[in-house]
Design an enzyme around this catalytic site. Sequence first.
Site, PDB file in Angstrom:
ATOM      1  CE  LYS A 113      -4.339  -1.618   1.999  1.00  0.00           C
ATOM      2  NZ  LYS A 113      -5.243  -1.530   3.150  1.00  0.00           N
ATOM      3  CE  LYS A 195      -9.763 -16.532  -2.139  1.00  0.00           C
ATOM      4  NZ  LYS A 195      -9.599 -16.712  -0.695  1.00  0.00           N
ATOM      5  CE  LYS A 198     -12.077  -6.138  -1.097  1.00  0.00           C
ATOM      6  NZ  LYS A 198     -12.985  -6.983  -0.404  1.00  0.00           N
TER       7      LYS A 198
END
Length: 329
Positions: A113, A195, A198
């Site tokens: 991040k 997987k 989002k």
Amino acid sequence: MMKKTIFSGMQATGNFHIGNWLGAARNWAHLSADYNCLYCVVDLHALTVRQDPKALSQSAYSVLAWYIALGLNPEDNILYFQSHVPAHAELAWILNCFTYVGELSRMTQFKDKSAKNEDNINAGLYTYPVLMAADILLFQTHLVPVGDDQRQHLELTRDVAQRFNAIYGDVFVVPEPYIPKVGARIMGLLNPEGKMSKSGDNPNDCIFLSDEPDAILKKFKRAVTDSDNAVFASPEKPGITNLLSIYSCVTGKTLDESVAAFAASGYGDFKTRVGEAVVEALAPYRAEYDRLMADRAYLDSVLQSGAAKAQALAAPTLVRVKEAIGLPV
Ligand code: TRP
């Protein structure tokens, strides 16, 4: 027998996708029979990224409405906003003092991040996992359903709990990951090797529960297949296998029945029909979600009673922590 406690947190900006739904959320409704279940919309965590105030509030309600629409009955589950229960922030401060900078620096999510948000690497982003540890430990949680991306944070939570317990005695239950017995592993539509997520770069990889039917059909049409044009499941055909398993999940058919349903289909027809089956299966949940979003008074009543229940459960732990470390209570 005392029920064990399950705690789950969803980012206030979270957007449920069909991987969350078919992989996990579909089984949540049953859990309350065997566990005390808390589902917290973690709005304080969302502040680690700059948010538009109106959009943040709206999306927090949206997560709550999805929780309920997906079958979490507020009578049997504790549903609430993190910021409504000050004990989260209070315990987080205390746990900050039991967490090492070295540990936080190793968190891969922090590294990712901060690489993506170079101009806003704030202290909250850094201590995010400590607030998560507080969420969990505050309720003497036994089990935490987490995806792979949150395992490292849960490990840290365990380390902090054990460290605290080693100094002050058994104050905290040391939580374990909850691995559901059932639940499909839904992969990305564009990247069926990974997987469904989002956080990927391409929104077409992921079907959000809030996507309009048209958008859903379009995304399925774009799903990655292969050059074979034959519909069957095989490790060599991750895209087709994933679409088949999505189809099985939403129709309740077995994998064999699903393969048989497409014996005569080419990929174009196959993908359209999988998309239609998903739209159809989602429709009642969508309708319930829309109804709930239009009833703010009801959602507020759920939040009020959820926060009161969570606060009551959290209070004794916070008192024990304060007594243990010598803060007057
Ligand atoms: N960090 C989690 C995520 O991004 C959300 C979260 C916050 C959480 N607190 C939690 C998950 C406690 C489980 C338990 O998905």
